[in-house]
Design a protein around this motif. Structure first.
Motif, PDB file in Angstrom:
ATOM      1  N   LEU A   1       0.834  -1.201   0.000  1.00 38.99           N
ATOM      2  CA  LEU A   1       0.000   0.000   0.000  1.00 38.99           C
ATOM      3  C   LEU A   1       0.872   1.256   0.000  1.00 38.99           C
ATOM      4  O   LEU A   1       0.580   2.233  -0.697  1.00 38.99           O
ATOM      5  N   ALA A   2       1.937   1.231   0.796  1.00 41.12           N
ATOM      6  CA  ALA A   2       2.818   2.407   0.888  1.00 41.12           C
ATOM      7  C   ALA A   2       3.445   2.746  -0.457  1.00 41.12           C
ATOM      8  O   ALA A   2       3.721   3.921  -0.752  1.00 41.12           O
ATOM      9  N   SER A   3       3.649   1.716  -1.290  1.00 45.63           N
ATOM     10  CA  SER A   3       4.307   1.955  -2.577  1.00 45.63           C
ATOM     11  C   SER A   3       3.435   2.758  -3.535  1.00 45.63           C
ATOM     12  O   SER A   3       3.933   3.305  -4.519  1.00 45.63           O
ATOM     13  N   TYR A   4       2.129   2.861  -3.278  1.00 46.23           N
ATOM     14  CA  TYR A   4       1.223   3.583  -4.169  1.00 46.23           C
ATOM     15  C   TYR A   4       1.088   5.062  -3.806  1.00 46.23           C
ATOM     16  O   TYR A   4       0.513   5.843  -4.570  1.00 46.23           O
ATOM     17  N   PHE A   5       1.549   5.446  -2.630  1.00 40.61           N
ATOM     18  CA  PHE A   5       1.360   6.825  -2.196  1.00 40.61           C
ATOM     19  C   PHE A   5       2.555   7.696  -2.593  1.00 40.61           C
ATOM     20  O   PHE A   5       3.667   7.198  -2.804  1.00 40.61           O
ATOM     21  N   THR A   6       2.279   8.979  -2.664  1.00 33.12           N
ATOM     22  CA  THR A   6       3.349   9.952  -2.917  1.00 33.12           C
ATOM     23  C   THR A   6       3.435  10.903  -1.732  1.00 33.12           C
ATOM     24  O   THR A   6       2.464  11.087  -0.995  1.00 33.12           O
ATOM     25  N   PHE A   7       4.586  11.510  -1.553  1.00 31.15           N
ATOM     26  CA  PHE A   7       4.800  12.396  -0.412  1.00 31.15           C
ATOM     27  C   PHE A   7       5.284  13.755  -0.908  1.00 31.15           C
ATOM     28  O   PHE A   7       6.063  13.844  -1.872  1.00 31.15           O
ATOM     29  N   ASP A   8       4.797  14.806  -0.279  1.00 29.12           N
ATOM     30  CA  ASP A   8       5.158  16.149  -0.717  1.00 29.12           C
ATOM     31  C   ASP A   8       6.638  16.414  -0.477  1.00 29.12           C
ATOM     32  O   ASP A   8       7.313  15.709   0.276  1.00 29.12           O
ATOM     33  N   GLU A   9       7.126  17.461  -1.111  1.00 24.37           N
ATOM     34  CA  GLU A   9       8.554  17.762  -1.064  1.00 24.37           C
ATOM     35  C   GLU A   9       9.022  18.117   0.342  1.00 24.37           C
ATOM     36  O   GLU A   9      10.167  17.859   0.712  1.00 24.37           O
ATOM     37  N   GLY A  10       8.119  18.716   1.122  1.00 22.67           N
ATOM     38  CA  GLY A  10       8.523  19.101   2.483  1.00 22.67           C
ATOM     39  C   GLY A  10       8.566  17.952   3.464  1.00 22.67           C
ATOM     40  O   GLY A  10       9.083  18.093   4.577  1.00 22.67           O
ATOM     41  N   PHE A  11       8.015  16.785   3.062  1.00 19.09           N
ATOM     42  CA  PHE A  11       7.957  15.654   3.995  1.00 19.09           C
ATOM     43  C   PHE A  11       9.357  15.183   4.381  1.00 19.09           C
ATOM     44  O   PHE A  11       9.640  14.916   5.560  1.00 19.09           O
TER      45      PHE A  11
END
Length: 786
Positions: A377-387
């Protein structure tokens, strides 16, 4: 091998998630049909000597599964017409309750309550309340006669309170309806006892209190209190959400471990219903405990994912690293948890075996949800640049803490730490010898002291010599032993022996009844209150005692001793049982067999024995699993010592904690101890897995541990604190056994974590100092460099 599995999983990740979604829907439909399930027979340790006796004589001897209802006058005594009218109506209502064996209902109004009267012609037996007396037409003369009959019949302290302020009704319960063959619904019966008995006769501002005790009432109260588990689960869930968000700094990474753990909970409930199981009120916390275990392992995944992202990896790369890096230690930890719960099945008590099945299913499912489903599941998400920046700042602060803790691995500090741990361990071993198996407080150990059930129990124990605390000893003899002096004298000495045991409030036996009868046949002369040696006189003395008393059977081949104890504490039961065993060992008589035990105290003694006998083998099996897994994975005896010794320390600290808080080893607390062993080594696996890897890179053990703390140390500390905070909410439960579980689990989570980050490295350092390594260290499978 791990890399091949990683490639296969992430290549087919969409298909895997689709299959898991379908499975979740199916289990969800089944889960909503799951219900609470309880039964008296589920508490019995099958195969135990006492239970074999109980099962053989359960239709002939009573007292193991009974309800006791007491009508108590708030003012004055029972000797008035209004009380007896209410008492008669109460007796009738109990007679028609579902599950009641009607021939066993006993009160002053029932025909099985008879007294013996000495007359000029000898002894005459009659009903305490004559057949010509009714509640509506009762006169003052009738009340006077009833009072006289109660006193001379010896019912004071048995059916009438010693201060004449209350009267008792007792009834045995049937596990199955003989007509429908349906199992008794204890929750329905408990509700009826409240609505149709207590609420009807104990009204606000009324004249009476109604006291009700018995397994049926107890399990109903436990079920009512267990419903509050939802509140504590919600509280723990909210605290966990806040904690995980504080750690991960991401709503997505907060959502993932919680969602996966909740999903496994749905699977668990669905599979349980599919297999035909329900949830026992005494085990209702187990699924939510397994949920906490899932969050614990989920945090390890989140820790590794955030570490990879902070280094510039994308979501899929981070998920792949997490999957490969934690597959081995995560599987080892969960398999150990699985073995821990599985060993509970060794106890031949159906309720504990169902608990073992429930917990084992939940832990097994965690392998799928936490080690497979979560990284996919984690592989499908994206994270913002500030994360990445937020994570880096958070990790920087944590590293400062870990740098301080890392000093524990310095040689001098390691030696001091180890000596302190050993000293505390020695004290814990000594102090833990005083702990007890079973309840340590009067009343029901599952409920708090101020619970209505325990209040009723204490009132009944204070007013009556008879109560639920009955230990029935079955004495098998040759037929017609009741009219043969040698056998009766043998049993008379046995009765006297038990009457003088600490904690025994009353002994009822045929020899005692026969001596009173003998005196009665001789104008009540106290000189004749002895067992007649003449067989014909003995026949005359025994004759007025019917088999319905439970003191003998039709052919006098079974003569019972009814031993009433002052309370149900483990020490009281143990003292009485040891006295019985001592007498039969020191006083053998050919043809006579003294068998333990029936009555609810006999059942409780069997449960205590079963728990005590199973505890050590269960713990040893868990250790065998741990040792096998460590050796198989690390191929290093040092790893075995480093992982198991801190665990042993923590286990005995737990025993010491139980002794300090006076928490007995019971059906409720035993799973906590076994679980603590399985869970405690989780921290050791996650830490030693990284230590081993860095040793393989050429680090010395001190530097390897310091590097490990930077990578996984904070996750271990955070996990333990989060789980401890979550289960600590259980201490506010109205049920004492849930509160005890909460306290004990909180302590064990924290203690195991402290042992893993202090004692484990100190042992590893000392072992390397004493036994320097001669060969290069091989990295464990699945370990990843960072």
């Amino acid at each position: 091998m791990v890399k091949l599995l990683e490639a296969l999983v992430f290549k087919t990740r969409a298909l895997i998630l689709a299959c898991l979604a379908v499975f979740t829907v199916i289990c969800g439909y089944s889960a909503v049909q799951l219900s609470l399930d309880a039964g008296f027979d589920k508490q019995l340790p099958n195969g135990h000597e006492y239970i074999q006796t109980f099962q053989e004589y359960r239709e002939k001897l009573f007292g193991s599964n009974r309800i006791i209802v007491v009508l108590e006058a708030k003012e004055g005594t029972v000797w008035n017409k209004e009380f007896f009218q209410t008492y008669k109506n109460l007796t009738d209502d109990i007679f028609f309750l579902p599950g009641v064996a009607r021939h066993t209902v006993t009160s002053l109004w029932t025909p099985n309550t008879r007294y013996l009267e000495i007359t000029e012609e000898g002894i005459r037996a009659d009903d305490v309340i004559g057949g010509n007396v009714t509640a509506e037409t009762m006169t003052e003369d009738d009340l006077g006669n009833i009072e006289n009959n109660v006193i001379r019949g010896g019912f004071v302290g048995r059916l009438v309170a010693e201060d004449f302020t209350a009267a008792m009704i007792t009834a045995e319960l049937l596990e199955y309806n003989p007509q429908t063959q349906k199992k008794l619904d204890y929750f329905d019966l408990a509700a009826k006892l409240e609505k149709e008995i207590r609420s009807k006769y104990e009204v606000e501002g009324g004249d009476y209190n109604v006291r009700i005790i018995g397994f049926a009432k107890l399990i109903g109260d436990i079920a009512d209190g267990a419903q509050t588990v939802v509140i504590f689960f919600i509280a723990a869930f909210i605290l966990t959400v806040l904690s995980v968000y504080l750690y991960s700094r991401s709503a997505i990474l907060t959502f993932l471990p919680l969602f996966c753990s909740l999903t496994s909970l749905v699977w668990q409930f669905g599979i349980l219903h599919f297999l035909g199981y329900g949830l026992d009120p005494l085990a209702i916390l187990v699924p939510f405990l397994v949920f906490a275990i899932g969050v614990s392992h989920g945090v390890q995944q989140i820790n590794l994912i955030t570490a990879e992202i902070s280094r510039g990896a994308n979501a899929e790369e981070a998920a792949r690293s997490s999957f490969s890096g934690l597959l081995i230690p995560g599987t080892m930890a969960l398999v150990t948890d699985l073995v821990g719960f599985g060993t509970l099945y060794m106890i031949e008590i159906q309720m504990i075996q169902e608990l073992a099945i429930t917990a084992s299913i939940g832990v097994a499912l965690k392998i799928i949800t936490n080690l497979l489903m979560l990284p996919i599941l984690a592989s499908y998400f994206t994270f913002d640049e500030g994360f990445a920046d937020r994570v880096a700042r958070a990790r920087e602060f944590r590293m400062k803490i870990m740098n301080v803790l890392g000093n524990i691995a310095n040689p001098k500090t390691a030696v001091v730490t180890f000596l302190i741990s050993v000293t505390l361990f020695v004290v814990a071993v000594i102090e833990s010898q005083n702990r007890h198996v079973g309840a340590l407080h009067p009343g029901s150990p599952e409920l708090k002291d101020d619970a209505r059930y325990n209040v009723d129990s204490n009132v009944i124990a204070g007013k009556f010599a008879l109560g639920l605390n009955l230990l029935t000893v079955v004495v098998e003899t040759p037929s017609e032993a009741c009219i043969k002096y040698p056998y009766m004298e043998y049993l008379n000495r046995f009765s006297w022996h038990m009457q003088n045991v600490d904690g025994v409030s009353l002994v009822l036996s045929l020899p005692y009844a026969a001596k009173n009868s003998s005196s009665g046949w001789n104008e009540g002369n106290l000189k004749w209150r002895a067992l007649p040696r003449n067989q014909f006189a003995l026949v005359q003395a025994v004759g007025p005692v019917p088999p319905s008393t439970g003191l003998l059977n039709q052919d006098c081949s079974v003569l019972s001793q009814l031993i009433f104890l002052e309370d149900s504490k483990a020490t009281t039961i143990e003292t009485a049982v040891e006295a019985v065993e001592q007498y039969r060992a020191e006083n053998p008589l050919e043809g006579v067999t003294i068998r333990l035990a029936s009555g609810n105290m006999g059942v409780q003694a069997a449960v205590n024995d079963a728990i005590e006998e199973a505890e050590l083998p269960m713990i040893l099996w868990v250790y065998v699993a741990i040792v096998a897994l460590v050796i198989l994975t690390y191929r290093d005896w040092r790893a075995t010592v480093a992982c198991t010794v801190p665990l042993t320390f923590a286990t005995f600290f737990g025993y010491w904690f139980m002794e300090i808080l006076q928490i007995g080893l019971t059906v409720a607390t035993l799973p906590v101890i076994v679980l603590a062993v399985g869970l405690g080594v989780d921290y050791a696996f996650y830490i030693y897995n990284r230590v081993q890897f860095h040793l393989a890179e050429g680090f010395n053990v001190t530097d390897a541990y310091k590097q490990t703390l930077h990578e996984t140390g904070m996750a271990v500390v955070f996990t333990a604190i989060t789980m401890a905070i979550g289960v600590s909410t259980w201490t506010f439960s109205p049920l004492k056994f849930q509160a005890d579980m909460g306290l004990l689990l909180t302590f064990m989570f924290m203690t195991n974590m402290i042992m893993a980050i202090t004692t484990l490295p100190s042992i590893a350092v000392i072992l390397d100092m004493i036994f320097p390594r001669k060969k290069p260290v091989k990295a464990p499978s699945g370990a990843l460099a960072h």
